[in-house]
Write a protein that holds these residues in place. Structure first.
Motif, PDB file in Angstrom:
ATOM      1  N   GLY A  55       0.741  -1.169  -0.270  1.00 53.90           N
ATOM      2  CA  GLY A  55      -0.028   0.115  -0.058  1.00 53.90           C
ATOM      3  C   GLY A  55       0.491   1.263  -0.081  1.00 53.90           C
ATOM      4  O   GLY A  55       0.632   2.002  -0.317  1.00 53.90           O
ATOM      5  N   ALA A  56       2.249   1.155  -0.273  1.00 52.08           N
ATOM      6  CA  ALA A  56       2.046   2.327  -0.088  1.00 52.08           C
ATOM      7  C   ALA A  56       3.081   3.524  -0.812  1.00 52.08           C
ATOM      8  O   ALA A  56       2.406   2.332  -2.497  1.00 52.08           O
ATOM      9  N   ILE A  57       3.101   4.364  -0.876  1.00 57.32           N
ATOM     10  CA  ILE A  57       3.569   5.474  -2.664  1.00 57.32           C
ATOM     11  C   ILE A  57       4.783   4.617  -2.859  1.00 57.32           C
ATOM     12  O   ILE A  57       5.168   4.645  -2.751  1.00 57.32           O
ATOM     13  N   LYS A  58       3.468   4.835  -4.249  1.00 56.68           N
ATOM     14  CA  LYS A  58       5.315   4.561  -5.198  1.00 56.68           C
ATOM     15  C   LYS A  58       6.299   5.122  -5.408  1.00 56.68           C
ATOM     16  O   LYS A  58       5.380   6.293  -6.055  1.00 56.68           O
ATOM     17  N   ARG A  59       7.141   4.947  -5.899  1.00 57.60           N
ATOM     18  CA  ARG A  59       8.421   6.568  -6.531  1.00 57.60           C
ATOM     19  C   ARG A  59       7.814   6.815  -7.769  1.00 57.60           C
ATOM     20  O   ARG A  59       7.554   6.399  -8.637  1.00 57.60           O
ATOM     21  N   GLY A  60       7.763   8.259  -7.321  1.00 54.13           N
ATOM     22  CA  GLY A  60       6.804   8.914  -8.872  1.00 54.13           C
ATOM     23  C   GLY A  60       5.673   9.197  -9.226  1.00 54.13           C
ATOM     24  O   GLY A  60       4.983  10.211  -9.857  1.00 54.13           O
TER      25      GLY A  60
END
Length: 105
Positions: A55-60
């Motif tokens: 669920g983490a925010i993805k790079r970019g």
């Protein structure tokens, strides 16, 4: 085990992938080969870690200002705001003199 709910941001293929990652995290654990099944606390922690990573925010990924402010305020509400769910350091505070020294001021 029965899966009765998933976080709302995980749908479709993402939901299936998280379940596979959870199962793989137990299969790939070379320390548990030949040992008894992990206790329920270990299982809960591992499932929580896999779901947090999924669920983490993805790079970019673009975030609104409101989203960023919400994330930071939630981060500082945690008892260990400088550590991620896996115990790794995600943030450190630097004093201005340390920064100044790094840039030759």
């Amino acid at each position: 085990w029965v899966i009765s709910a998933m976080p709302p941001q995980l749908t479709g293929k993402a939901c299936r992938d998280v379940v596979y990652h959870i199962l793989d995290s137990f299969n790939d654990d070379s320390h548990s080969y030949g040992e008894a099944v992990p206790d329920s606390d270990t299982v809960r922690k591992r499932v929580a870690l896999v779901m947090a990573r999924a669920g983490a925010i993805k790079r970019g990924q673009l975030l609104s200002t409101a989203d960023m402010e919400h994330i930071v305020s939630e981060l500082f509400r945690l008892p260990e705001s400088n550590l991620g769910p896996d115990g790794k350091t995600i943030m450190c505070l630097l004093k201005t003199d340390v920064l100044d020294g790094s840039f030759g001021y």
